[in-house]
Design an enzyme around this catalytic site. Structure first.
Site, short mmCIF file in Angstrom:
data_model
loop_
_atom_site.label_atom_id
_atom_site.label_comp_id
_atom_site.label_asym_id
_atom_site.label_seq_id
_atom_site.Cartn_x
_atom_site.Cartn_y
_atom_site.Cartn_z
N CYS A 70 69.60 0.26 -34.07
CA CYS A 70 68.53 -0.55 -34.65
C CYS A 70 67.68 -1.08 -33.51
CB CYS A 70 69.07 -1.66 -35.56
SG CYS A 70 69.94 -3.03 -34.79
N HIS A 105 89.53 0.76 -23.74
CA HIS A 105 90.30 -0.46 -24.04
C HIS A 105 90.29 -0.87 -25.51
CE1 HIS A 105 89.96 -2.02 -19.62
NE2 HIS A 105 90.44 -0.79 -19.70
#
Length: 152
Positions: A70, A105
């Site tokens: 966006c 992670h």
């Protein structure tokens, strides 16, 4: 039928559609299938609709990774929309380091980008790292499990 593990769902609002279209080509050049969920032009649309569309594609098994873009909210709004869905971990990235770490992670499965914040080259590099980086597992697994909790 296309193998979902080789399919990337992608969507954008009106401010991000041009970047989305360029990234679609990059994904295809890597030999992956693209599930383009819109939008396809500059006419005003609501970014949550497109964040939800990518999240549903992942939830339904039509894709294992996604990209949402966006512009006016710098990628934040569409990532919030995607993250409302169980099993979706959308990460807003502005550079290759955040794109790499969100995969290693956090096992992020949706890359969120702000079209008015980063240029095509940075977006392309983030996408390449996002698609090529594996989740490390190990100590991160317990933390990831805590992300996907039922609503209070």
């Amino acid at each position: 039928m296309t193998d979902a593990t080789k399919t990337v769902a992608i969507a954008a609002d009106h401010a991000g559609y041009a970047l989305k279209d360029r990234l679609r080509t990059v994904i295809e050049e890597q030999g992956l299938a693209v599930l383009d969920l819109g939008t396809s032009g500059p006419d005003r649309v609501d970014y949550p609709d497109y964040g939800h569309a990518v999240a549903r594609a992942i939830r339904d098994g039509r894709a294992t990774r996604g990209v949402v873009v966006c512009g006016s909210g710098s990628g934040i709004g569409i990532s919030i929309a995607a993250n409302r869905h169980r099993g979706v971990r959308a990460a807003l990235c502005h550079d290759v380091t955040t794109a790499r770490l969100c995969r290693q992670h956090n096992d992020a499965n949706v890359l969120a980008l702000g079209a008015r914040i980063i240029g095509f080259e940075t977006a392309r590099d983030c996408l390449a790292v996002f698609l090529s980086t594996d989740y490390e597992g190990g100590r991160h697994g317990d933390r990831i499990a805590k992300l996907d909790v039922p609503a209070a």
